[in-house]
Design a protein around this motif. Structure first.
Motif, PDB file in Angstrom:
ATOM      1  N   ASP A 201       0.812  -1.213   0.000  1.00 43.86           N
ATOM      2  CA  ASP A 201       0.000   0.000   0.000  1.00 43.86           C
ATOM      3  C   ASP A 201       0.848   1.266   0.000  1.00 43.86           C
ATOM      4  O   ASP A 201       0.544   2.219  -0.705  1.00 43.86           O
ATOM      5  N   ILE A 202       1.944   1.252   0.764  1.00 42.49           N
ATOM      6  CA  ILE A 202       2.809   2.444   0.793  1.00 42.49           C
ATOM      7  C   ILE A 202       3.425   2.666  -0.589  1.00 42.49           C
ATOM      8  O   ILE A 202       3.596   3.801  -1.031  1.00 42.49           O
ATOM      9  N   LEU A 204       1.925   2.035  -3.370  1.00 42.74           N
ATOM     10  CA  LEU A 204       0.882   2.678  -4.175  1.00 42.74           C
ATOM     11  C   LEU A 204       0.840   4.176  -3.900  1.00 42.74           C
ATOM     12  O   LEU A 204       0.657   4.972  -4.820  1.00 42.74           O
ATOM     13  N   VAL A 205       1.003   4.538  -2.632  1.00 44.71           N
ATOM     14  CA  VAL A 205       1.002   5.969  -2.292  1.00 44.71           C
ATOM     15  C   VAL A 205       2.165   6.655  -2.994  1.00 44.71           C
ATOM     16  O   VAL A 205       2.015   7.723  -3.595  1.00 44.71           O
ATOM     17  N   LYS A 207       3.687   5.703  -5.713  1.00 42.53           N
ATOM     18  CA  LYS A 207       3.401   5.763  -7.143  1.00 42.53           C
ATOM     19  C   LYS A 207       2.325   6.817  -7.435  1.00 42.53           C
ATOM     20  O   LYS A 207       2.345   7.474  -8.475  1.00 42.53           O
ATOM     21  N   GLY A 208       1.402   6.948  -6.492  1.00 40.42           N
ATOM     22  CA  GLY A 208       0.360   7.965  -6.626  1.00 40.42           C
ATOM     23  C   GLY A 208       0.944   9.364  -6.718  1.00 40.42           C
ATOM     24  O   GLY A 208       0.430  10.219  -7.443  1.00 40.42           O
ATOM     25  N   ASP A 211       1.948   9.883 -10.226  1.00 38.49           N
ATOM     26  CA  ASP A 211       0.777  10.025 -11.099  1.00 38.49           C
ATOM     27  C   ASP A 211       0.066  11.356 -10.889  1.00 38.49           C
ATOM     28  O   ASP A 211      -0.305  12.026 -11.837  1.00 38.49           O
ATOM     29  N   ASN A 212      -0.166  11.696  -9.625  1.00 39.01           N
ATOM     30  CA  ASN A 212      -0.978  12.861  -9.338  1.00 39.01           C
ATOM     31  C   ASN A 212      -0.813  13.310  -7.893  1.00 39.01           C
ATOM     32  O   ASN A 212      -1.570  12.902  -7.013  1.00 39.01           O
ATOM     33  N   GLN A 214      -1.404  16.089  -6.351  1.00 43.11           N
ATOM     34  CA  GLN A 214      -2.488  16.858  -5.726  1.00 43.11           C
ATOM     35  C   GLN A 214      -3.559  15.931  -5.161  1.00 43.11           C
ATOM     36  O   GLN A 214      -4.169  16.199  -4.126  1.00 43.11           O
ATOM     37  N   SER A 215      -3.791  14.823  -5.881  1.00 42.06           N
ATOM     38  CA  SER A 215      -4.768  13.852  -5.419  1.00 42.06           C
ATOM     39  C   SER A 215      -4.333  13.202  -4.115  1.00 42.06           C
ATOM     40  O   SER A 215      -5.156  12.915  -3.252  1.00 42.06           O
ATOM     41  N   VAL A 216      -3.041  12.963  -3.999  1.00 40.23           N
ATOM     42  CA  VAL A 216      -2.533  12.360  -2.762  1.00 40.23           C
ATOM     43  C   VAL A 216      -2.723  13.331  -1.603  1.00 40.23           C
ATOM     44  O   VAL A 216      -3.129  12.943  -0.506  1.00 40.23           O
ATOM     45  N   ARG A 217      -2.478  14.622  -1.863  1.00 38.01           N
ATOM     46  CA  ARG A 217      -2.694  15.623  -0.813  1.00 38.01           C
ATOM     47  C   ARG A 217      -4.168  15.673  -0.436  1.00 38.01           C
ATOM     48  O   ARG A 217      -4.520  15.783   0.738  1.00 38.01           O
ATOM     49  N   ILE A 221      -2.773  12.919   2.808  1.00 37.17           N
ATOM     50  CA  ILE A 221      -1.428  12.391   3.032  1.00 37.17           C
ATOM     51  C   ILE A 221      -0.407  13.489   2.765  1.00 37.17           C
ATOM     52  O   ILE A 221      -0.491  14.197   1.757  1.00 37.17           O
TER      53      ILE A 221
ATOM     54  N   PHE B  50      -5.463  24.458  -0.843  1.00 37.75           N
ATOM     55  CA  PHE B  50      -4.606  24.250  -2.009  1.00 37.75           C
ATOM     56  C   PHE B  50      -3.997  25.564  -2.489  1.00 37.75           C
ATOM     57  O   PHE B  50      -2.929  25.577  -3.078  1.00 37.75           O
ATOM     58  N   HIS B  71      -3.366  18.604   3.375  1.00 38.09           N
ATOM     59  CA  HIS B  71      -3.589  17.277   3.959  1.00 38.09           C
ATOM     60  C   HIS B  71      -4.095  17.373   5.391  1.00 38.09           C
ATOM     61  O   HIS B  71      -4.868  16.530   5.832  1.00 38.09           O
ATOM     62  N   PHE B  82     -11.997  17.160  -7.537  1.00 43.02           N
ATOM     63  CA  PHE B  82     -11.399  18.115  -8.469  1.00 43.02           C
ATOM     64  C   PHE B  82     -12.286  18.229  -9.699  1.00 43.02           C
ATOM     65  O   PHE B  82     -12.795  17.232 -10.209  1.00 43.02           O
ATOM     66  N   TYR B  88      -5.206   8.390 -10.567  1.00 40.19           N
ATOM     67  CA  TYR B  88      -3.862   7.842 -10.728  1.00 40.19           C
ATOM     68  C   TYR B  88      -3.915   6.977 -11.979  1.00 40.19           C
ATOM     69  O   TYR B  88      -4.308   5.811 -11.921  1.00 40.19           O
ATOM     70  N   MET B  91      -2.771   3.256 -12.517  1.00 33.38           N
ATOM     71  CA  MET B  91      -3.250   2.189 -11.621  1.00 33.38           C
ATOM     72  C   MET B  91      -4.660   1.781 -12.011  1.00 33.38           C
ATOM     73  O   MET B  91      -5.424   2.595 -12.535  1.00 33.38           O
ATOM     74  N   ILE B  98      -7.034   2.753  -2.712  1.00 36.94           N
ATOM     75  CA  ILE B  98      -6.178   2.253  -1.640  1.00 36.94           C
ATOM     76  C   ILE B  98      -5.472   3.437  -0.975  1.00 36.94           C
ATOM     77  O   ILE B  98      -5.261   3.447   0.231  1.00 36.94           O
ATOM     78  N   ILE B  99      -5.122   4.444  -1.795  1.00 36.42           N
ATOM     79  CA  ILE B  99      -4.337   5.567  -1.270  1.00 36.42           C
ATOM     80  C   ILE B  99      -5.119   6.353  -0.210  1.00 36.42           C
ATOM     81  O   ILE B  99      -4.622   6.523   0.892  1.00 36.42           O
ATOM     82  N   TYR B 102      -5.479   4.328   2.850  1.00 32.59           N
ATOM     83  CA  TYR B 102      -4.220   4.150   3.577  1.00 32.59           C
ATOM     84  C   TYR B 102      -3.891   5.397   4.401  1.00 32.59           C
ATOM     85  O   TYR B 102      -3.139   5.327   5.358  1.00 32.59           O
TER      86      TYR B 102
END
Lengths: 337, 251
Positions: A201-202, A204-205, A207-208, A211-212, A214-217, A221, B50, B71, B82, B88, B91, B98-99, B102
């Motif tokens: 899972d970490i 994936l984060v 890799k996220g 990829d993106n 802003q989406s992770v924020r 996270i 943001f 965050h 958005f 992503y 994926m 999952i992100i 998690y």
């Protein structure tokens, strides 16, 4: 090309880790999955024995492992985290000087100083790269390229750690077999550990973020923390390589900050194919012996080296391993149109 | 629940938001409308951290969240989608969830159906995708997010927020780019969410659909708040008509 026929490609229906379910039904499938891994592990473990009568090539094997570690670090940062890092030599230098200092002043044995220098060096590198983490792409690359140059100048100017002479009389390994297998097994362990991390899972984060981010924020996270964590793993590999080099050369000096440690891993990743970590290792296995073999060409060595690199990149731009693994996981057959 | 006071945002000399005041209480659905470039998305970006607001204060559950990192704001319970979807791409769709599952918010509050704390996150992610309208038995949840059409990506955005168990959900034009039938299936989802106790702010251009769910609407034009009230009141307002249709020059 046969007339009235076309080539059909079908994916083999085997997936190793299909989300924590292992679905293997026959020895054939198991061996199909295990063969490439066994080849890699077996090849690495047997190589020192095979090369017993060629001590020079045994040394080359160690350099292969060093560059494999650095290529993994580069591939991990570039293709998982999205940070193009040209700081391979920064990691090697910090790890090398760290191990040398630990050995010289605290009398740590290589088996203690290498892991301690790798961990401490990784913390050091992560700390100094922390302000650059918001940067992306070429900007991060430039900063990481500057650090090793800066370190060289600082050491020169202040005559630190032996200045331009470097630090001599670092203790080496007592036994050449231990020397070789210590590095080979470590390289394999790090390879499989990092590959495993990437599918957790970490991973994936991480890799996220590529990829993106802003989406992770927006998922709550803190991306700086995750990036720093990933950077720590990568610089750990680099510092480990550097610390090992200090003990195997019994010397640590300015040439540990040499640009080779930053550039060759990139070439290896490109040749082997990025995004799988294994590709980076395969690239190092191909490139390092190749560049040694080309020594016979004397001054033309770098020319032929570049020529081979260019041809590989133009013909198989996706990288050799990505190409081979695609071929390996597909059936091909001719069918009538 | 959320109170915005005297919020302003300048980009250089351009005023994107000018002295915006509004409040939303728990369990409400507030619609935000306005023509293109009126500052709706800037308003969301300021609330969710943001971008940094130039002046004013944003109080969420008694705490000033202006200037906080995005965050940290998410972890207090404000989640946003958005307008331009941010999946992503490399994926599979379900791995996208999952992100958030998690992340610390989901782990602390349990996230959607406790998926952040226990259980197989992959299964929970598939359940959640089914909830927002991905066909469970089809291949769609397993397809790479980069290959999905807009309708699914909008749902995926929504699912990312749901995974976090939001207290306040801010939807930035979730209906735009969707077909009538897709919107028709989305509306009950929003209503169901609201009934389960989630407060929602919806930015929307599709007014007819918005008014089905939002009981109170705020209109913005060129960074100024024009009016706030019942949908019918807002639509009857001269300034709103002018903002959308242009002023009548009296030719």
């Amino acid at each position: 090309m046969k007339t009235g026929m076309r080539k059909e490609r079908i994916d083999r229906g085997i997936k190793v880790r299909s989300d924590s379910i292992y679905a293997l039904s026959s020895w054939r499938e198991i061996s199909y999955l295990m063969a490439p891994r066994a080849l890699l592990v077996g090849g690495f473990l047997l190589a020192p024995l095979i090369l017993y009568f060629f001590p020079y090539w045994q040394k080359v094997l160690l350099i292969v492992c060093i560059y494999a570690l650095l290529s993994m670090a580069f591939d991990f940062l570039a293709n998982y985290v999205g940070l193009v890092c040209l700081g391979g030599s920064f990691f090697v230098g910090v790890g090398g000087y760290g191990a040398a200092l630990l050995n010289k002043y605290l009398h740590f044995s290589p088996f203690l100083s290498i892991p301690v220098a790798a961990l401490g060096g990784a913390a050091f590198c992560t700390f100094f790269l922390l302000p650059c983490l918001p940067l992306r792409g070429v900007y991060f690359a430039i900063i990481t390229l500057m650090y090793p140059l800066m370190m060289t100048r600082i050491i020169e100017a202040f005559e630190l750690f032996g200045g331009t002479n470097g630090m001599m009389d670092i203790s080496g390994f007592a036994n050449p077999w231990v020397e070789q297998y210590f590095l080979i097994i470590s390289t394999l362990v790090f390879l499989f550990a990092l590959r495993r991390l990437a599918v957790e899972d970490i991973g994936l984060v991480i890799k996220g973020i590529k990829d993106n981010d802003q989406s992770v924020r927006a998922s709550g996270i803190n991306i700086t923390v995750v990036k720093a964590q990933a950077l720590f793993y990568a610089s750990f590999l680099g510092c480990f390589a550097g610390a090992y080099l200090a003990h195997t050369y019994m010397w640590a000096g300015l040439s540990m900050f040499a640009l080779d440690f930053s550039i060759i891993p990139i070439a290896a990743t490109v040749v082997g194919g990025g995004g799988s970590l294994l590709g980076a290792v395969v690239g190092a296995i191909l490139l390092v012996p190749l560049s040694e073999a080309l020594r016979a060409f004397g001054p033309l060595r770098i020319v032929s080296y570049s020529l081979i690199l260019t041809v590989v990149i133009v013909i198989k731009g996706e990288g050799l391993l990505n190409y081979l693994s695609r071929k390996y996981s597909q059936f091909e057959r001719w069918v009538e149109i | 629940m959320l109170t915005v006071r005297n919020l302003s945002k300048n980009f250089g000399g351009v005023t994107a938001l000018n002295d915006i005041n509004f409040a939303i209480s728990k369990g409400e659905i507030l619609g935000v409308i306005g023509p293109n470039g009126s500052g709706k998305t800037t308003l969301i970006n300021c609330i969710t951290g943001f971008i940094k607001a130039s002046a004013g204060e944003i109080v969420f559950n008694g705490r000033n969240i202006k200037g906080m990192q995005p965050h940290n704001i998410v972890n207090l319970g404000i989640c946003r989608t958005f307008q331009i979807m941010r999946p992503y791409s490399s994926m599979p769709a379900y791995k996208n969830l999952i992100i958030p599952l998690y992340g610390p918010r989901a782990r602390k509050t349990g996230g959607w159906r406790g998926g952040g704390r226990h259980g197989d996150r992959n299964i929970i992610a598939l359940d959640l995708l089914e909830e927002v309208g991905f066909e469970r038995e089809s291949k769609v949840p397993y397809k790479l997010a980069g290959t999905l059409p807009t309708g699914y990506l909008k749902r995926l955005e929504l699912a990312r927020c749901l995974a976090l168990n939001p207290d306040l959900l801010i939807c930035d034009e979730v209906f735009s780019g969707l077909s009538m039938s897709e919107i028709a299936s989305m509306v009950p989802l929003i209503e169901k969410l609201n009934k389960s106790g989630v407060t929602i702010i919806m930015i929307e251009h599709r007014l007819k659909e918005l008014f089905k769910v939002a009981k109170r609407v705020m209109a913005i034009s060129y960074g100024d708040k024009i009016i706030e009230g019942l949908p019918a009141e807002v639509m009857a307002n001269e300034k709103v008509k002018e903002a959308y249709l242009g002023a009548d020059e009296g030719v």
